[in-house]
Design a protein around this motif. Structure first.
Motif, PDB file in Angstrom:
ATOM      1  N   GLY A 188       0.817  -1.217   0.000  1.00 40.91           N
ATOM      2  CA  GLY A 188       0.000   0.000   0.000  1.00 40.91           C
ATOM      3  C   GLY A 188       0.844   1.258   0.000  1.00 40.91           C
ATOM      4  O   GLY A 188       0.564   2.215  -0.727  1.00 40.91           O
ATOM      5  N   LEU A 189       1.912   1.272   0.796  1.00 43.83           N
ATOM      6  CA  LEU A 189       2.812   2.429   0.830  1.00 43.83           C
ATOM      7  C   LEU A 189       3.526   2.593  -0.511  1.00 43.83           C
ATOM      8  O   LEU A 189       3.726   3.719  -0.985  1.00 43.83           O
ATOM      9  N   ALA A 190       3.919   1.471  -1.127  1.00 44.86           N
ATOM     10  CA  ALA A 190       4.593   1.535  -2.432  1.00 44.86           C
ATOM     11  C   ALA A 190       3.668   2.113  -3.501  1.00 44.86           C
ATOM     12  O   ALA A 190       4.112   2.856  -4.386  1.00 44.86           O
ATOM     13  N   PHE A 191       2.370   1.785  -3.439  1.00 40.19           N
ATOM     14  CA  PHE A 191       1.397   2.383  -4.357  1.00 40.19           C
ATOM     15  C   PHE A 191       1.385   3.900  -4.196  1.00 40.19           C
ATOM     16  O   PHE A 191       1.424   4.653  -5.182  1.00 40.19           O
ATOM     17  N   LYS A 192       1.304   4.359  -2.958  1.00 39.11           N
ATOM     18  CA  LYS A 192       1.214   5.798  -2.704  1.00 39.11           C
ATOM     19  C   LYS A 192       2.494   6.516  -3.120  1.00 39.11           C
ATOM     20  O   LYS A 192       2.456   7.657  -3.591  1.00 39.11           O
ATOM     21  N   LEU A 193       3.635   5.868  -2.956  1.00 38.35           N
ATOM     22  CA  LEU A 193       4.901   6.466  -3.363  1.00 38.35           C
ATOM     23  C   LEU A 193       5.125   6.378  -4.872  1.00 38.35           C
ATOM     24  O   LEU A 193       5.840   7.197  -5.442  1.00 38.35           O
ATOM     25  N   GLY A 194       4.528   5.373  -5.506  1.00 35.38           N
ATOM     26  CA  GLY A 194       4.756   5.163  -6.933  1.00 35.38           C
ATOM     27  C   GLY A 194       5.993   4.332  -7.209  1.00 35.38           C
ATOM     28  O   GLY A 194       6.665   4.517  -8.229  1.00 35.38           O
ATOM     29  N   ALA A 195       6.315   3.396  -6.305  1.00 34.74           N
ATOM     30  CA  ALA A 195       7.490   2.542  -6.486  1.00 34.74           C
ATOM     31  C   ALA A 195       7.129   1.336  -7.356  1.00 34.74           C
ATOM     32  O   ALA A 195       5.999   0.851  -7.325  1.00 34.74           O
ATOM     33  N   VAL A 196       8.089   0.853  -8.119  1.00 35.60           N
ATOM     34  CA  VAL A 196       7.913  -0.342  -8.954  1.00 35.60           C
ATOM     35  C   VAL A 196       7.797  -1.556  -8.028  1.00 35.60           C
ATOM     36  O   VAL A 196       8.553  -1.655  -7.050  1.00 35.60           O
ATOM     37  N   PRO A 197       6.885  -2.486  -8.263  1.00 32.84           N
ATOM     38  CA  PRO A 197       5.999  -2.666  -9.422  1.00 32.84           C
ATOM     39  C   PRO A 197       4.604  -2.073  -9.228  1.00 32.84           C
ATOM     40  O   PRO A 197       3.672  -2.500  -9.908  1.00 32.84           O
TER      41      PRO A 197
END
Length: 501
Positions: free
Chosen positions: A225-234
């Motif tokens: 969820g945090l990676a989605f908000k940051l825009g990290a791959v994948p």
């Protein structure tokens, strides 16, 4: 004889900035209903004044250096929160200045509710402030949803524009998926620990009585969820499409202050709440960081659209932020090294935000009614149209590329130094290699600016306040690159005080 202040009022003191923003934004919305299109500048001025008031409140709290909890421990006002809020106000204020003419030219400020652009920006900022000060899983989710719902509406503001509508749909669907991941991870943590309070979660995890399988399962969804908000791959698939499809003014609201807020909840959840599980989330962040550096830098080279190029650039920059976060626990028990790593990640986020705000500001400077400067070719011959703003854009691009003496170089050096201190030489070398690869697409734009003939000789017409703030933005990037010490020291002190408390 003085009357003592009621305890109920004293309990609200840590949240005075949020309360003031809620009241102020609601008042601005009501006032705007009675304004004509010609009077829309009143809404603009009131919004900037609101930011000045908030800055005064948060600076007073930051100068005091105290940590205070309220709302039964769900909300905290500590040095890190106050510092990040100050930069959030600065970022949103600059965004509003850069966006005013652009939004007016595209009828985003027309009609009886034309001020909704400013009001939604303020409510999105309120969500970011709640995220920054959240000390409970519940308040984190409340802030995330308030910010997200405001941004969904902003992306879809141009209802008659097909690209903007498509971008809004993509952002809404994928944003809802990210929120679902985050909420599911939080529910797993709550089920395992029996509490929503981040401090109590840390205590329960450190006790070692909870089955690690449940915690790791919840952690996976939290990090996703945090990676989605940051825009990290994948989890980056929404970034280029939404950046490209949204009006540039809204793209700036998406790519600036929300990154500061998401960084804050990374610290709250991973460092303050789940530090005993650092080995697990460090491995996840390492994979995300490496993939973001590789995919972001390589894919950006193929782009001809400047907004898509900057979107992939953002993905690569997030890779560096994740490197700073994982360096705080990778192979070291030294508290000094941990503080330095987290402060370098904070410094990198602030550097990225200040630089990207100026970059998109320049895009809006080049745009005018009926024309969006969306393509890299639109920068051809900018030096012949305006030598000064060509210089400003060059400074900003050099900073993103990490060229000394710009601020971006100091930020990259601080993060790489933290990674190197953990003994992960291979990771440091990889980051340097892909930074060099990434420099190509920034230099390509600079080549267009200085060595190509202009395809458009129209004068750069923009309000005086926009030109002034954009100039100061560029100069600040140079000044903070030559003298990075003060901001680095402030970041380090804020992190130390917050984690110590």
């Amino acid at each position: 004889m003085t009357t003592p202040i009621p305890q109920e009022v004293m309990n609200l003191v840590p949240a005075y900035a949020e309360i003031a923003l809620l009241i102020g934004a609601s008042a601005i919305l009501l006032i705007d209903m009675f304004l004509s299109k010609a009077q829309r500048s009143i809404t603009y001025v009131l919004s900037l004044l609101m930011l000045v008031v908030l800055a005064g409140i948060s600076y007073a709290d930051f100068a005091a250096g105290t940590t205070a909890y309220t709302f039964h421990g769900m909300f905290v006002a500590d040095p890190m929160a106050n510092l990040l809020k100050l930069f959030t106000y600065l970022t949103v204020g600059m965004t509003l200045v850069y966006s005013r003419q652009y939004a007016a030219d595209r009828d985003m400020l027309s009609g009886n509710l034309g001020g909704e652009f400013y009001v939604l920006a303020l409510f999105a900022m309120l969500g970011q402030m709640i995220m920054i000060s959240a000390s409970s899983l519940l308040s984190i989710y409340l802030g995330v949803e308030l910010m997200s719902l405001s941004l969904y509406a902003l992306v879809a503001m141009r209802r008659d524009n097909v690209r903007a509508t498509e971008a809004a749909m993509k952002y809404f669907v994928l944003g809802a998926l990210a929120s679902g991941f985050l909420l599911y991870g939080m529910s797993m943590l709550y089920g395992a620990t029996g509490t929503l309070d981040i401090r109590e979660i840390a205590t329960a995890v450190a006790a070692g009585t909870i089955k690690p399988t449940i915690l790791v399962f919840g952690l996976v969804f939290l990090v996703a969820g945090l990676a989605f908000k940051l825009g990290a791959v994948p989890f980056h698939m929404w970034v280029p499409d939404v950046y490209d499809g949204a009006p540039t003014a809204v793209t700036l609201l998406l790519g600036g202050a929300p990154k500061i807020a998401t960084f804050a909840i990374c610290i709250r959840l991973l460092v303050e709440g789940l530090l005993p599980m650092a080995f697990d989330w460090q491995q996840m962040l390492m994979v995300l960081a490496v993939m973001s550096l590789v995919v972001g830098n390589v894919t950006a080279i193929a782009q001809t659209n400047i907004k898509r190029m900057l979107a992939y650039s953002t993905i690569a920059q997030i890779g560096f932020v994740l490197l700073g976060l994982l360096a705080g626990v990778a192979g070291t028990t030294n508290r000094t090294g941990m503080d330095a790593a987290y402060s370098s990640a904070m410094y990198y986020v602030l550097t990225y935000v200040l630089t990207t705000v100026g970059t998109f500001g320049t895009l809006m400077l080049l745009s005018r009614a009926g024309f969006d400067a969306d393509n890299i070719a639109d920068f051809k011959g900018l030096s012949k149209r305006s030598g000064w703003f060509a210089t400003v854009m060059t400074i900003l691009l050099f900073s993103l590329a990490g060229v000394p003496p710009m601020m971006g170089f100091a930020a990259k050096f601080a993060v790489l130094n933290s990674v190197l201190a953990t003994g992960q030489i291979w990771l440091t070398v990889l980051a340097v290699m892909f930074s060099l690869i990434g420099a190509f697409y920034y230099l390509r734009v600079i080549k267009h600016i200085w060595f190509d003939e202009p395809v458009d000789n129209a004068p750069l017409a923009a309000p005086a306040d926009m030109k002034l703030v954009l100039s100061l933005n560029g100069l600040a990037i140079v000044a903070l690159g030559i003298l990075p010490g003060p901001l680095l020291d402030v970041s380090l002190k804020a992190i130390k005080a917050t984690l110590a408390a």
